[in-house]
Design a protein around this motif. Sequence first.
Motif, PDB file in Angstrom:
ATOM      1  N   ILE A  41       0.863  -1.174   0.000  1.00 50.51           N
ATOM      2  CA  ILE A  41       0.000   0.000   0.000  1.00 50.51           C
ATOM      3  C   ILE A  41       0.905   1.231   0.000  1.00 50.51           C
ATOM      4  O   ILE A  41       1.754   1.387   0.874  1.00 50.51           O
ATOM      5  CB  ILE A  41      -0.922   0.005   1.227  1.00 50.51           C
ATOM      6  CG1 ILE A  41      -1.896  -1.186   1.167  1.00 50.51           C
ATOM      7  CG2 ILE A  41      -1.703   1.317   1.308  1.00 50.51           C
ATOM      8  CD1 ILE A  41      -2.769  -1.329   2.393  1.00 50.51           C
ATOM      9  N   ASP A  43       2.525   5.055   0.271  1.00 52.13           N
ATOM     10  CA  ASP A  43       2.458   6.080   1.322  1.00 52.13           C
ATOM     11  C   ASP A  43       1.381   7.116   1.053  1.00 52.13           C
ATOM     12  O   ASP A  43       0.813   7.690   1.985  1.00 52.13           O
ATOM     13  CB  ASP A  43       3.811   6.793   1.457  1.00 52.13           C
ATOM     14  CG  ASP A  43       4.887   5.889   2.031  1.00 52.13           C
ATOM     15  OD1 ASP A  43       4.530   4.870   2.657  1.00 52.13           O
ATOM     16  OD2 ASP A  43       6.080   6.193   1.852  1.00 52.13           O
ATOM     17  N   ALA A  47      -5.608   6.554   2.735  1.00 52.79           N
ATOM     18  CA  ALA A  47      -5.777   5.642   3.863  1.00 52.79           C
ATOM     19  C   ALA A  47      -6.651   6.197   4.977  1.00 52.79           C
ATOM     20  O   ALA A  47      -7.144   5.436   5.804  1.00 52.79           O
ATOM     21  CB  ALA A  47      -4.396   5.282   4.430  1.00 52.79           C
ATOM     22  N   LYS A  86      -3.292  -5.352   7.339  1.00 50.60           N
ATOM     23  CA  LYS A  86      -3.125  -3.933   7.052  1.00 50.60           C
ATOM     24  C   LYS A  86      -4.370  -3.128   7.419  1.00 50.60           C
ATOM     25  O   LYS A  86      -4.296  -1.928   7.648  1.00 50.60           O
ATOM     26  CB  LYS A  86      -2.791  -3.719   5.577  1.00 50.60           C
ATOM     27  CG  LYS A  86      -1.451  -4.284   5.134  1.00 50.60           C
ATOM     28  CD  LYS A  86      -0.287  -3.745   5.940  1.00 50.60           C
ATOM     29  CE  LYS A  86      -0.085  -2.266   5.807  1.00 50.60           C
ATOM     30  NZ  LYS A  86       1.055  -1.777   6.630  1.00 50.60           N
ATOM     31  N   THR A 200      -0.293   2.904   6.572  1.00 53.60           N
ATOM     32  CA  THR A 200       0.811   3.199   5.654  1.00 53.60           C
ATOM     33  C   THR A 200       2.098   3.371   6.453  1.00 53.60           C
ATOM     34  O   THR A 200       2.785   4.375   6.356  1.00 53.60           O
ATOM     35  CB  THR A 200       0.499   4.449   4.812  1.00 53.60           C
ATOM     36  OG1 THR A 200       0.114   5.520   5.692  1.00 53.60           O
ATOM     37  CG2 THR A 200      -0.630   4.178   3.825  1.00 53.60           C
TER      38      THR A 200
END
Length: 495
Positions: A41, A43, A47, A86, A200
């Motif tokens: 994923i 940066d 998110a 995640k 992240t």
Amino acid sequence: MSAADTPDIVIIGSGMGGATLGAGLAPTGARIVILERGQQIPDDAPARDAWRVYGDSAFKSPETWLDGEGNAFSPGNYYNVGGNSKLYGAVLMRYRAEDFSEMVHLEGVSPAWPFGPGTLAPYYDRAEALYQVRGDASGDPTEPPHGPYPHPPVPDEPAIARARARLERAGLRPFSLPLGVDLDQWLAAGATGWDGYPDTRCGKMDAETCGLAVALRHPTVTLQTGARVTGLRVGTDNRTIAQVEYEQGGETRVLRPRIVAIACGAVQTAALLLRSGLANASDQVGRCFMNHNASAMIAIDPRFRNDAVYQKTFGLNDWYLSGGPQDMPLGNVQLLGRVTPEILKIQVPSLPRAAAGWMSRHALDFYLMSEDLPDPESRVTLSGDQVQLHWRRSNMAAHRGLVAQMRRALRRAGFPLVLSRLFDGRVPSHQCGTARMGDDPARSVTDPEGRTWDHPNLFVTDAAALPTSAAVNPALTIAALSLRAADTIKRELGA
């Protein structure tokens, strides 16, 4: 053939099972290749955008599975470096000691594990250290005996502290959830909860930031992304896994390792074994699929002002071992990450924005889960090359009892309006059990150390190996089992 094509170990999947196994094996100096079908994923991913995360499912795989009637659905699973961890809520809780023994439920029996809680205890200790767990082992009367957590618990924000006190006055025993998170680092990247939001690399202790990070510090460990394993092949003895075949960048590649560990997640691990025709002399691959019976619950009190940013700090096990009819076990309750106005509006599009804002300001949000019992007819199969999931819910009487008990308790605590919604099969509520371990080769896929009965160099080190779902988050138990399997593989390497 180059050394790169003949590693000592191939680990398929970089989620909680695969990453932890890699961390456990990396110090041996063995040449390890970790194959991950997804990518990291980035940066700059959205998110912390509720509309992207919960609305258009920006991180969810576009693949579909078939349900038991053959209808396509989107399963809600994630394929990326670190796997489903995640986006997990970072609750790292041990199975209760009683979960390792046979437990009678309202609608069936949860069978005993092939070993007792003492076998896994030292691996739980190691897993808690690896994932830097924050918690207080003294607060939960059902907590199995163990030493202190590596770090003190994540503190309640003032609104949550007031809610905890209200529940205590109502006769409940809230305890601090064991969490894998650096709260200051997480909040520095955005004022949101972390239950359902992807990390992240900014404070959540997940498979990538802990297990995989430790493994990749060693030069003998490599990670290949975009590498989708399509099959495993046995050698001339018809037992030993000789080849791992995968697709990457439009090409078909082959590795010839000494040892293979599958950690693709309960559904995809079963699918890979079925697709390869392996480890299934018992006809148990794909069977006994379990997925927690889970509900979201929102408790509303106009006098209660919830201004917490992150509220997921306490849980309840008051009804974990008893409390149902005939004093049967019901399950676990824990706070959710904040259900913000945006999330409410996404879940209930017809809800006016003003109403969503009012509800969120005066609400406390919970996640309730009960054990799903193993059933051989609840299973993963293949329809052509497509996954078909025949999930048969079990033990719903216990879950309904848990919802009723919690609703009554919240009303005693002064929350007059309590709403709940059952999660359906499209929500991956801790999938497990499709390649379960046991001590009888005729009724299980792996032995108690995670080695498949049919293939001496093939291991399963993810949720697929769990014999029971219990009623707590499985991540820490997966990590502990992976560290135990790592010790077994170390002995194999030494031999």
